[in-house]
Design a protein around this motif. Structure first.
Motif, PDB file in Angstrom:
ATOM      1  N   GLY A 154       0.914  -1.045  -0.218  1.00  0.00           N
ATOM      2  CA  GLY A 154       0.686   0.386  -0.150  1.00  0.00           C
ATOM      3  C   GLY A 154       0.884   1.574   0.047  1.00  0.00           C
TER       4      GLY A 154
ATOM      5  N   GLY B 112      -1.264  -3.642   3.605  1.00  0.00           N
ATOM      6  CA  GLY B 112      -1.836  -2.309   3.295  1.00  0.00           C
ATOM      7  C   GLY B 112      -0.832  -0.870   3.686  1.00  0.00           C
ATOM      8  N   SER B 113      -1.547  -0.223   3.588  1.00  0.00           N
ATOM      9  CA  SER B 113      -1.082   1.473   3.820  1.00  0.00           C
ATOM     10  C   SER B 113      -0.969   1.611   5.044  1.00  0.00           C
TER      11      SER B 113
ATOM     12  N   GLU C 118      -1.924  -5.841   7.356  1.00  0.00           N
ATOM     13  CA  GLU C 118      -3.725  -4.192   6.760  1.00  0.00           C
ATOM     14  C   GLU C 118      -3.170  -3.168   7.404  1.00  0.00           C
ATOM     15  N   ASP C 119      -3.610  -2.230   7.354  1.00  0.00           N
ATOM     16  CA  ASP C 119      -2.792  -0.947   7.516  1.00  0.00           C
ATOM     17  C   ASP C 119      -2.903  -0.532   8.435  1.00  0.00           C
TER      18      ASP C 119
ATOM     19  N   LYS D 259      -4.907  -4.511  11.014  1.00  0.00           N
ATOM     20  CA  LYS D 259      -4.632  -2.851  11.883  1.00  0.00           C
ATOM     21  C   LYS D 259      -4.661  -1.878  12.671  1.00  0.00           C
TER      22      LYS D 259
END
Length: 153
Positions: free
Chosen positions: A34, A52-53, A70-71, A103
């Motif tokens: 990301g 993710g980011s 995940e983020d 996340k």
């Protein structure tokens, strides 16, 4: 604008805006990363990995096939992620059991996460912990095997 260090080995993959990839990082074809990630030196990301980011991957982290991150996740230096519960030389499983990190979770330096484990949203894995089973959301785990010592507020 993303940054790829000239000494990184990055195959055809997706890397989001403002992500930074430092020296001696290897990213295999097909990986997805990301935006606004920081992938520090001496790390490896295999092809069937989705990141993710706003993820920070410190030096010495190898991310194997099947892993999903995940983020806003932090992976500390030399955190060890695994994907094969019965590894044998030259014996490759049909399917790898990746790790899922939800996340806002953090994994401390030198922690080891076994295949198929999910680290819950907002959880924190202490440095050196050996995680053998899923970690609940917002739990703080330490030790070998990792045990919940409290929950984050």
């Amino acid at each position: 604008m993303r940054f790829l260090h000239p000494l990184a080995d990055v195959s055809e993959c997706k890397i989001g805006k403002d992500s930074r990839v430092w020296q001696y990082v290897v990213i295999l074809e097909g990986a997805e990363i990301g935006s606004n990630c920081n992938i520090c030196a001496h790390s490896l990301i295999e092809s069937d990995v989705i990141i993710g980011s706003n993820v920070t991957i410190k030096s010495g982290v190898f991310i194997w096939n099947g892993t999903r991150i995940e983020d806003n996740v932090f992976l500390g230096p030399n955190a060890t992620l695994t994907n094969d519960p019965y590894p044998r030389s030259k014996d490759y499983p049909e399917h790898y059991l990746g790790i899922t990190i939800r996340k806002n979770a953090s994994v401390g330096a030198n922690a080891t996460i076994l295949p198929g484990v999910t680290i819950g949203e907002g959880a924190m894995v202490g440095a050196g912990a050996v995680v053998t089973k899923d970690v609940p959301a917002n739990a703080v785990v330490i030790g070998n095997p990792a045990k919940v010592i409290r929950y984050r507020k």
